[in-house]
Write a protein that holds these residues in place. Structure first.
Motif, PDB file in Angstrom:
ATOM      1  N   THR A   1       0.676  -1.387  -0.046  1.00 30.85           N
ATOM      2  CA  THR A   1      -0.009   0.144  -0.271  1.00 30.85           C
ATOM      3  C   THR A   1       0.867   1.515  -0.020  1.00 30.85           C
ATOM      4  O   THR A   1       0.235   2.301  -0.468  1.00 30.85           O
ATOM      5  CB  THR A   1      -0.701  -0.345   0.918  1.00 30.85           C
ATOM      6  N   ALA A   2       1.859   1.375   0.629  1.00 29.91           N
ATOM      7  CA  ALA A   2       3.279   2.157   0.804  1.00 29.91           C
ATOM      8  C   ALA A   2       3.425   2.806  -0.926  1.00 29.91           C
ATOM      9  O   ALA A   2       3.308   3.707  -1.231  1.00 29.91           O
ATOM     10  CB  ALA A   2       3.741   2.181   1.218  1.00 29.91           C
ATOM     11  N   ILE A   3       3.726   1.765  -1.759  1.00 28.45           N
ATOM     12  CA  ILE A   3       4.197   1.933  -3.267  1.00 28.45           C
ATOM     13  C   ILE A   3       2.367   3.183  -3.774  1.00 28.45           C
ATOM     14  O   ILE A   3       2.755   3.682  -4.923  1.00 28.45           O
ATOM     15  CB  ILE A   3       4.474   0.670  -3.654  1.00 28.45           C
ATOM     16  N   ARG A   4       1.759   2.331  -3.590  1.00 36.41           N
ATOM     17  CA  ARG A   4       0.638   3.053  -4.096  1.00 36.41           C
ATOM     18  C   ARG A   4       0.169   4.719  -3.429  1.00 36.41           C
ATOM     19  O   ARG A   4      -0.718   5.227  -4.516  1.00 36.41           O
ATOM     20  CB  ARG A   4      -0.573   2.010  -4.387  1.00 36.41           C
ATOM     21  N   MET A   5      -0.003   4.269  -2.273  1.00 38.19           N
ATOM     22  CA  MET A   5      -0.335   6.236  -1.833  1.00 38.19           C
ATOM     23  C   MET A   5       0.991   6.744  -2.664  1.00 38.19           C
ATOM     24  O   MET A   5       0.549   8.031  -2.428  1.00 38.19           O
ATOM     25  CB  MET A   5      -0.199   5.876  -0.599  1.00 38.19           C
ATOM     26  N   THR A  68       3.786  -8.619  -4.314  1.00 34.16           N
ATOM     27  CA  THR A  68       3.494  -7.224  -3.533  1.00 34.16           C
ATOM     28  C   THR A  68       2.370  -6.457  -4.959  1.00 34.16           C
ATOM     29  O   THR A  68       2.015  -6.335  -4.910  1.00 34.16           O
ATOM     30  CB  THR A  68       3.898  -6.600  -2.797  1.00 34.16           C
ATOM     31  N   TYR A  69       3.311  -6.736  -6.338  1.00 32.24           N
ATOM     32  CA  TYR A  69       3.252  -5.611  -7.150  1.00 32.24           C
ATOM     33  C   TYR A  69       1.596  -5.772  -7.234  1.00 32.24           C
ATOM     34  O   TYR A  69       0.856  -5.090  -7.793  1.00 32.24           O
ATOM     35  CB  TYR A  69       4.273  -5.474  -8.043  1.00 32.24           C
ATOM     36  N   MET A  70       1.369  -7.137  -7.710  1.00 31.17           N
ATOM     37  CA  MET A  70       0.063  -7.467  -8.556  1.00 31.17           C
ATOM     38  C   MET A  70      -0.599  -6.873  -7.499  1.00 31.17           C
ATOM     39  O   MET A  70      -2.159  -7.050  -8.180  1.00 31.17           O
ATOM     40  CB  MET A  70       0.545  -9.339  -8.390  1.00 31.17           C
ATOM     41  N   LYS A  71      -0.371  -7.355  -5.897  1.00 26.97           N
ATOM     42  CA  LYS A  71      -1.848  -7.316  -5.484  1.00 26.97           C
ATOM     43  C   LYS A  71      -2.220  -6.027  -5.891  1.00 26.97           C
ATOM     44  O   LYS A  71      -3.447  -5.887  -5.403  1.00 26.97           O
ATOM     45  CB  LYS A  71      -1.229  -7.444  -4.274  1.00 26.97           C
ATOM     46  N   LYS A  78      -9.376  -2.239  -9.144  1.00 21.17           N
ATOM     47  CA  LYS A  78     -10.401  -1.861  -7.961  1.00 21.17           C
ATOM     48  C   LYS A  78     -11.350  -0.226  -8.612  1.00 21.17           C
ATOM     49  O   LYS A  78     -12.302  -0.346  -7.806  1.00 21.17           O
ATOM     50  CB  LYS A  78     -10.670  -3.389  -7.581  1.00 21.17           C
ATOM     51  N   SER A  79     -10.289   0.222  -7.983  1.00 21.83           N
ATOM     52  CA  SER A  79     -10.199   1.292  -7.960  1.00 21.83           C
ATOM     53  C   SER A  79     -11.267   2.084  -9.122  1.00 21.83           C
ATOM     54  O   SER A  79     -11.079   1.678 -10.240  1.00 21.83           O
ATOM     55  CB  SER A  79      -9.601   2.238  -7.382  1.00 21.83           C
ATOM     56  N   ASP A  80     -11.379   3.493  -8.982  1.00 19.30           N
ATOM     57  CA  ASP A  80     -12.170   4.730  -9.873  1.00 19.30           C
ATOM     58  C   ASP A  80     -10.972   5.035 -10.405  1.00 19.30           C
ATOM     59  O   ASP A  80     -11.905   5.952 -11.318  1.00 19.30           O
ATOM     60  CB  ASP A  80     -13.579   5.713  -9.294  1.00 19.30           C
ATOM     61  N   ARG A  81     -10.539   4.981 -10.295  1.00 18.53           N
ATOM     62  CA  ARG A  81      -9.609   6.003 -11.228  1.00 18.53           C
ATOM     63  C   ARG A  81      -9.472   5.319 -12.117  1.00 18.53           C
ATOM     64  O   ARG A  81      -8.738   4.248 -12.608  1.00 18.53           O
ATOM     65  CB  ARG A  81      -7.304   5.669  -9.861  1.00 18.53           C
ATOM     66  N   ASP A  82      -8.768   6.821 -12.881  1.00 19.02           N
ATOM     67  CA  ASP A  82      -8.431   6.747 -14.219  1.00 19.02           C
ATOM     68  C   ASP A  82      -7.605   5.384 -14.969  1.00 19.02           C
ATOM     69  O   ASP A  82      -7.221   5.235 -15.766  1.00 19.02           O
ATOM     70  CB  ASP A  82      -9.155   7.510 -15.086  1.00 19.02           C
ATOM     71  N   GLN A  83      -6.359   6.201 -14.215  1.00 16.28           N
ATOM     72  CA  GLN A  83      -4.748   5.336 -14.144  1.00 16.28           C
ATOM     73  C   GLN A  83      -4.989   4.302 -14.139  1.00 16.28           C
ATOM     74  O   GLN A  83      -5.259   3.993 -13.293  1.00 16.28           O
ATOM     75  CB  GLN A  83      -3.408   6.341 -13.724  1.00 16.28           C
ATOM     76  N   ARG A  84      -3.408   3.335 -14.837  1.00 13.31           N
ATOM     77  CA  ARG A  84      -3.661   1.957 -14.084  1.00 13.31           C
ATOM     78  C   ARG A  84      -2.456   1.483 -13.805  1.00 13.31           C
ATOM     79  O   ARG A  84      -1.342   2.648 -14.688  1.00 13.31           O
ATOM     80  CB  ARG A  84      -4.528   1.309 -15.254  1.00 13.31           C
ATOM     81  N   TRP A  85      -1.556   0.321 -13.496  1.00 11.26           N
ATOM     82  CA  TRP A  85      -0.931   0.451 -13.402  1.00 11.26           C
ATOM     83  C   TRP A  85      -0.273  -0.667 -14.546  1.00 11.26           C
ATOM     84  O   TRP A  85      -0.838  -1.823 -14.278  1.00 11.26           O
ATOM     85  CB  TRP A  85      -0.022  -0.214 -12.324  1.00 11.26           C
TER      86      TRP A  85
END
Length: 231
Positions: A1-5, A68-71, A78-85
């Protein structure tokens, strides 16, 4: 979650190029730490339990990085963000995946060496009179390690894959030879026993010895079963 934040709130890492650079740095740092943790020049001379623990830990850390990356990627999906990894997974995980495979092979090597030490250990010496013969066989076992610990390349570097494959295949061929040498020594030891009591003591010394798994051409359980039938 830290990386995502970091990806969500950082003004600097708000581009794919910069975020990719950060993820690569994390992967490289993990790879460097595992490489130092598992020093092929010394680890196979360490206590087998400790050596195998390090190899298992190394594999787990390397695998955890991708998991961790895949999670995190799934959570973003699953989020509503337009951006993706949508980062280059080959660049991110090629090195760590390769290292994970090499850790598995080192663990197999350590298991084989541990098995020889169990077969030719103090319990056998307590029963067999030819202790010098045991030492001679063990010296050959120790020789299996030398080509591995003296490699002139980094086994975790994929550019050296061909060189490592040659060393590893040579080790497996040498193990087949050592299995035969060990079998012949055990056979010879049985022939020299003068009483049923001595034979029983030798069989008992191997009672709790398990198969080493894999392509176990030195299957002590099968060998001892054959010897028991002949008593």
């Amino acid at each position: 979650t830290a990386i995502r934040m970091v990806w969500i709130i950082s003004r600097y890492y708000n581009t794919d190029e910069r975020m990719m650079g950060l993820l690569e740095k994390i992967g490289n740092t993990i790879a460097e730490k595992v490489s130092k943790h598992i020093n092929v020049r010394t680890i196979l001379r360490q206590n087998s339990t400790e050596a195998k623990r390090k190899m298992i830990e190394g594999r787990a850390v390397l695998r955890k990085w991708k998991d961790t990356y895949m999670k995190e990627r799934e959570e973003i999906e699953k989020s509503d963000r337009d951006q993706r990894w949508e980062f280059d997974r080959k660049r991110l995980f090629e090195t760590t995946k390769y290292m994970e495979e090499r850790c598995g092979e080192l663990h197999e090597i350590a298991t084989i060496l541990e098995y020889y030490h169990s077969v030719l250990g103090s319990q056998l010496k307590a029963v067999v009179k030819d202790t010098q013969g045991i030492d001679r066989v063990m010296k050959r076992v120790e020789g299996l390690v030398k080509p591995i610990e003296s490699v002139a390349f980094d086994i975790f570097d994929k550019r050296a894959k061909h060189s490592w494959d040659m060393v590893y295949e040579r080790f497996k061929k040498e193990v087949e030879t050592m299995d035969q040498v060990t079998k012949e020594f055990i056979d010879h030891s049985f022939e020299k026993l003068r009483s049923a009591e001595e034979t029983f003591d030798l069989l008992r010394s191997f009672k709790n010895l398990q198969s080493r798994g894999g392509s176990d051409t030195l299957n002590m359980s099968k060998l001892l079963s054959q010897k028991s039938d002949g008593i």
